[in-house]
Design a protein around this motif. Structure first.
Motif, PDB file in Angstrom:
ATOM      1  N   ALA A   1      12.228  13.835  -5.161  1.00  0.00           N
ATOM      2  CA  ALA A   1      13.418  12.651  -5.009  1.00  0.00           C
ATOM      3  C   ALA A   1      13.592  11.937  -3.854  1.00  0.00           C
ATOM      4  O   ALA A   1      13.835  10.670  -4.228  1.00  0.00           O
ATOM      5  CB  ALA A   1      14.798  13.778  -5.216  1.00  0.00           C
ATOM      6  N   ARG A   2      13.107  12.618  -2.593  1.00  0.00           N
ATOM      7  CA  ARG A   2      13.003  11.652  -1.527  1.00  0.00           C
ATOM      8  C   ARG A   2      11.812  10.688  -1.702  1.00  0.00           C
ATOM      9  O   ARG A   2      12.075   9.493  -1.212  1.00  0.00           O
ATOM     10  CB  ARG A   2      12.799  12.613  -0.296  1.00  0.00           C
ATOM     11  N   VAL A   3      10.730  11.065  -2.157  1.00  0.00           N
ATOM     12  CA  VAL A   3       9.625  10.074  -2.226  1.00  0.00           C
ATOM     13  C   VAL A   3      10.017   9.098  -3.121  1.00  0.00           C
ATOM     14  O   VAL A   3       9.753   7.655  -2.892  1.00  0.00           O
ATOM     15  CB  VAL A   3       8.419  10.735  -2.967  1.00  0.00           C
ATOM     16  N   ALA A   4      10.686   9.413  -4.356  1.00  0.00           N
ATOM     17  CA  ALA A   4      10.977   8.404  -5.155  1.00  0.00           C
ATOM     18  C   ALA A   4      12.153   7.192  -4.497  1.00  0.00           C
ATOM     19  O   ALA A   4      12.007   6.161  -4.912  1.00  0.00           O
ATOM     20  CB  ALA A   4      11.888   8.798  -6.531  1.00  0.00           C
ATOM     21  N   GLU A   5      13.349   7.893  -3.773  1.00  0.00           N
ATOM     22  CA  GLU A   5      13.886   7.066  -3.104  1.00  0.00           C
ATOM     23  C   GLU A   5      13.293   6.128  -1.970  1.00  0.00           C
ATOM     24  O   GLU A   5      13.732   5.038  -1.862  1.00  0.00           O
ATOM     25  CB  GLU A   5      15.082   7.828  -2.666  1.00  0.00           C
ATOM     26  N   ASP A   6      12.260   6.771  -1.368  1.00  0.00           N
ATOM     27  CA  ASP A   6      11.443   5.863  -0.455  1.00  0.00           C
ATOM     28  C   ASP A   6      10.672   4.891  -0.997  1.00  0.00           C
ATOM     29  O   ASP A   6      10.848   3.614  -0.753  1.00  0.00           O
ATOM     30  CB  ASP A   6      10.425   6.788   0.200  1.00  0.00           C
ATOM     31  N   ARG A   7      10.141   4.873  -2.305  1.00  0.00           N
ATOM     32  CA  ARG A   7       9.615   3.882  -2.983  1.00  0.00           C
ATOM     33  C   ARG A   7      10.636   2.840  -3.277  1.00  0.00           C
ATOM     34  O   ARG A   7      10.284   1.577  -3.338  1.00  0.00           O
ATOM     35  CB  ARG A   7       8.848   4.489  -4.312  1.00  0.00           C
TER      36      ARG A   7
ATOM     37  N   GLY B   1       2.119   6.368  -7.338  1.00  0.00           N
ATOM     38  CA  GLY B   1       1.037   7.573  -7.768  1.00  0.00           C
ATOM     39  C   GLY B   1       1.762   8.746  -7.782  1.00  0.00           C
ATOM     40  O   GLY B   1       1.695   9.425  -8.964  1.00  0.00           O
ATOM     41  N   GLU B   2       2.271   9.031  -6.723  1.00  0.00           N
ATOM     42  CA  GLU B   2       2.986  10.599  -6.731  1.00  0.00           C
ATOM     43  C   GLU B   2       3.928  10.730  -7.817  1.00  0.00           C
ATOM     44  O   GLU B   2       4.054  11.653  -8.461  1.00  0.00           O
ATOM     45  CB  GLU B   2       3.333  10.797  -5.265  1.00  0.00           C
ATOM     46  N   VAL B   3       4.919   9.702  -7.768  1.00  0.00           N
ATOM     47  CA  VAL B   3       6.147   9.786  -8.580  1.00  0.00           C
ATOM     48  C   VAL B   3       5.843   9.784  -9.921  1.00  0.00           C
ATOM     49  O   VAL B   3       6.492  10.484 -11.116  1.00  0.00           O
ATOM     50  CB  VAL B   3       7.354   8.686  -8.257  1.00  0.00           C
TER      51      VAL B   3
ATOM     52  N   THR C   1      11.720   0.478 -13.464  1.00  0.00           N
ATOM     53  CA  THR C   1      10.861   1.748 -13.408  1.00  0.00           C
ATOM     54  C   THR C   1      11.426   2.789 -12.528  1.00  0.00           C
ATOM     55  O   THR C   1      11.370   3.839 -12.575  1.00  0.00           O
ATOM     56  CB  THR C   1       9.563   1.457 -13.574  1.00  0.00           C
ATOM     57  N   ALA C   2      11.364   2.043 -11.218  1.00  0.00           N
ATOM     58  CA  ALA C   2      11.712   2.837  -9.808  1.00  0.00           C
ATOM     59  C   ALA C   2      13.034   3.519 -10.201  1.00  0.00           C
ATOM     60  O   ALA C   2      13.240   4.701  -9.864  1.00  0.00           O
ATOM     61  CB  ALA C   2      11.632   1.967  -8.754  1.00  0.00           C
ATOM     62  N   HIS C   3      14.132   2.904 -10.510  1.00  0.00           N
ATOM     63  CA  HIS C   3      15.306   3.348 -10.625  1.00  0.00           C
ATOM     64  C   HIS C   3      15.435   4.338 -12.064  1.00  0.00           C
ATOM     65  O   HIS C   3      16.072   5.468 -11.799  1.00  0.00           O
ATOM     66  CB  HIS C   3      16.623   2.328 -11.107  1.00  0.00           C
TER      67      HIS C   3
ATOM     68  N   ASN D   1       0.773  -1.170   0.045  1.00  0.00           N
ATOM     69  CA  ASN D   1      -0.025   0.011   0.033  1.00  0.00           C
ATOM     70  C   ASN D   1       0.885   1.203   0.040  1.00  0.00           C
ATOM     71  O   ASN D   1       0.629   2.358  -0.725  1.00  0.00           O
ATOM     72  CB  ASN D   1      -0.957  -0.169   1.232  1.00  0.00           C
ATOM     73  N   GLU D   2       1.843   1.175   0.659  1.00  0.00           N
ATOM     74  CA  GLU D   2       2.840   2.479   0.734  1.00  0.00           C
ATOM     75  C   GLU D   2       3.446   2.368  -0.451  1.00  0.00           C
ATOM     76  O   GLU D   2       3.732   3.611  -1.035  1.00  0.00           O
ATOM     77  CB  GLU D   2       3.949   2.157   1.945  1.00  0.00           C
ATOM     78  N   ILE D   3       3.954   1.405  -1.254  1.00  0.00           N
ATOM     79  CA  ILE D   3       4.580   1.509  -2.506  1.00  0.00           C
ATOM     80  C   ILE D   3       3.529   2.146  -3.638  1.00  0.00           C
ATOM     81  O   ILE D   3       3.844   2.945  -4.264  1.00  0.00           O
ATOM     82  CB  ILE D   3       5.214   0.127  -2.952  1.00  0.00           C
ATOM     83  N   ILE D   4       2.151   1.686  -3.478  1.00  0.00           N
ATOM     84  CA  ILE D   4       1.224   2.099  -4.449  1.00  0.00           C
ATOM     85  C   ILE D   4       0.900   3.563  -4.461  1.00  0.00           C
ATOM     86  O   ILE D   4       1.014   4.348  -5.009  1.00  0.00           O
ATOM     87  CB  ILE D   4      -0.248   1.298  -4.199  1.00  0.00           C
ATOM     88  N   LYS D   5       1.095   4.113  -2.955  1.00  0.00           N
ATOM     89  CA  LYS D   5       0.712   5.660  -2.794  1.00  0.00           C
ATOM     90  C   LYS D   5       2.071   6.278  -3.487  1.00  0.00           C
ATOM     91  O   LYS D   5       1.732   7.340  -4.004  1.00  0.00           O
ATOM     92  CB  LYS D   5       0.819   5.786  -1.107  1.00  0.00           C
TER      93      LYS D   5
END
Length: 296
Positions: A231-237, A192-194, A254-256, A185-189
């Motif tokens: 950038a922080r949100v993307a690294e958190d994901r 969506g933002e990233v 995709t995340a990288h 769920n945290e990843i999905i959230k």
């Protein structure tokens, strides 16, 4: 001279037939390449039923198959009456954005929500290893696009094939299941933002000539203000994906890539220092680069 066979089609406990590695595979290595046998164009997204036009397309192609091909096709798994249409419906997979089709060998590959292989789009599909696969290990792929979704949503998507997945993720119970679901769920959230932010960067980069001047300036301002935070949100994901390890191999690329794009943008507009940006760009670029032996 006996030709080496990289995989075997054989019985897999609890699953009927499946595809099993007959040698070790390295990440990125091609397991098999196969042309689509029967192709059908996507006509509706609101129903699982095939239209009359799609049925005509399928029957015309089946009529052109050799006797051996037809026999192999009708040996594929099927729920209910074993008709041509039912076999196609139960074994067809995504080909590209406009079509789906049936492949004689790839259709034998069983589903897993944490698969060890990945197939590419197109009428000629390549199946590649996503991780180290040992000889004797079953080769699996995800039948659904969002195999990283929560258990309830995965089960809803898999209901099309009329089976319930019992892979290592779907078999989790109690605290392990709760922890896994919370992480997803945290990843999905964050995804969506990233994803929304990356879409905005690309819109300014590729479509600015077609945007009203005021809209373009406003979007550029929003991107500039939010770059450091995103950038922080993307690294958190990415950290969350890594915590789930091989369950999320399909999403890591995709995340990288998103992280790399955000840092390149941040460096270009001076939001973070060149040294910091270069360090992160190098890190993500190294992960995205294929091993020398597999580079093409």
């Amino acid at each position: 001279m006996i030709k080496h066979v990289p995989f075997l089609i054989q019985a897999v406990e609890g699953k009927g037939l499946g595809v099993v590695a007959n040698c070790d595979f390295q990440p990125g290595q091609i397991i098999l390449s196969e042309a689509v046998l029967i192709l059908s164009r996507q006509e509706t997204k609101t129903s699982d039923c095939l239209t009359a036009n799609q049925a005509r397309q399928i029957f015309k192609q089946v009529a052109r198959l050799t006797m051996g091909q037809r026999e192999q096709m009708m040996e594929l798994h099927c729920m209910g009456e074993k008709t041509t249409m039912n076999v196609f419906r139960m074994n067809c997979i995504h080909v590209d954005e406009t079509s789906f089709g049936l492949y004689l060998t790839i259709s034998r590959v069983n589903h897993s929500c944490c698969p060890n292989s990945l197939d590419c789009e197109g009428p000629v599909k390549e199946l590649r290893a996503m991780k180290h696969i040992k000889k004797g290990e079953e080769i699996t792929l995800s039948y659904i696009v969002n195999n990283w979704d929560t258990q309830m949503n995965r089960r809803r998507e898999l209901s099309y094939w009329q089976f319930e997945c019992d892979c290592e993720v779907c078999s989790l119970t109690g605290g392990d299941l709760k922890s896994n679901e919370n992480a997803r769920n945290e990843i999905i959230k964050r995804d969506g933002e990233v994803s929304k932010f990356v879409t905005e960067i690309l819109a300014v980069q590729n479509k600015s000539a077609f945007m009203p001047e005021d809209d373009r300036r406003l979007l550029q301002c929003q991107i500039y203000v939010n770059l450091r935070q995103m950038a922080r949100v993307a690294e958190d994901r990415l950290d969350l994906l890594n915590k789930l390890k091989h369950q999320m191999m399909k999403q890591l690329f995709t995340a990288h890539l998103h992280c790399l794009l955000i840092y390149c943008k941040a460096r270009a507009v001076g939001v973070i220092s060149v040294e910091q940006a270069d360090k992160r760009v190098l890190h993500h670029n190294m992960w995205l680069a294929p091993p020398p032996a597999l580079a093409v």
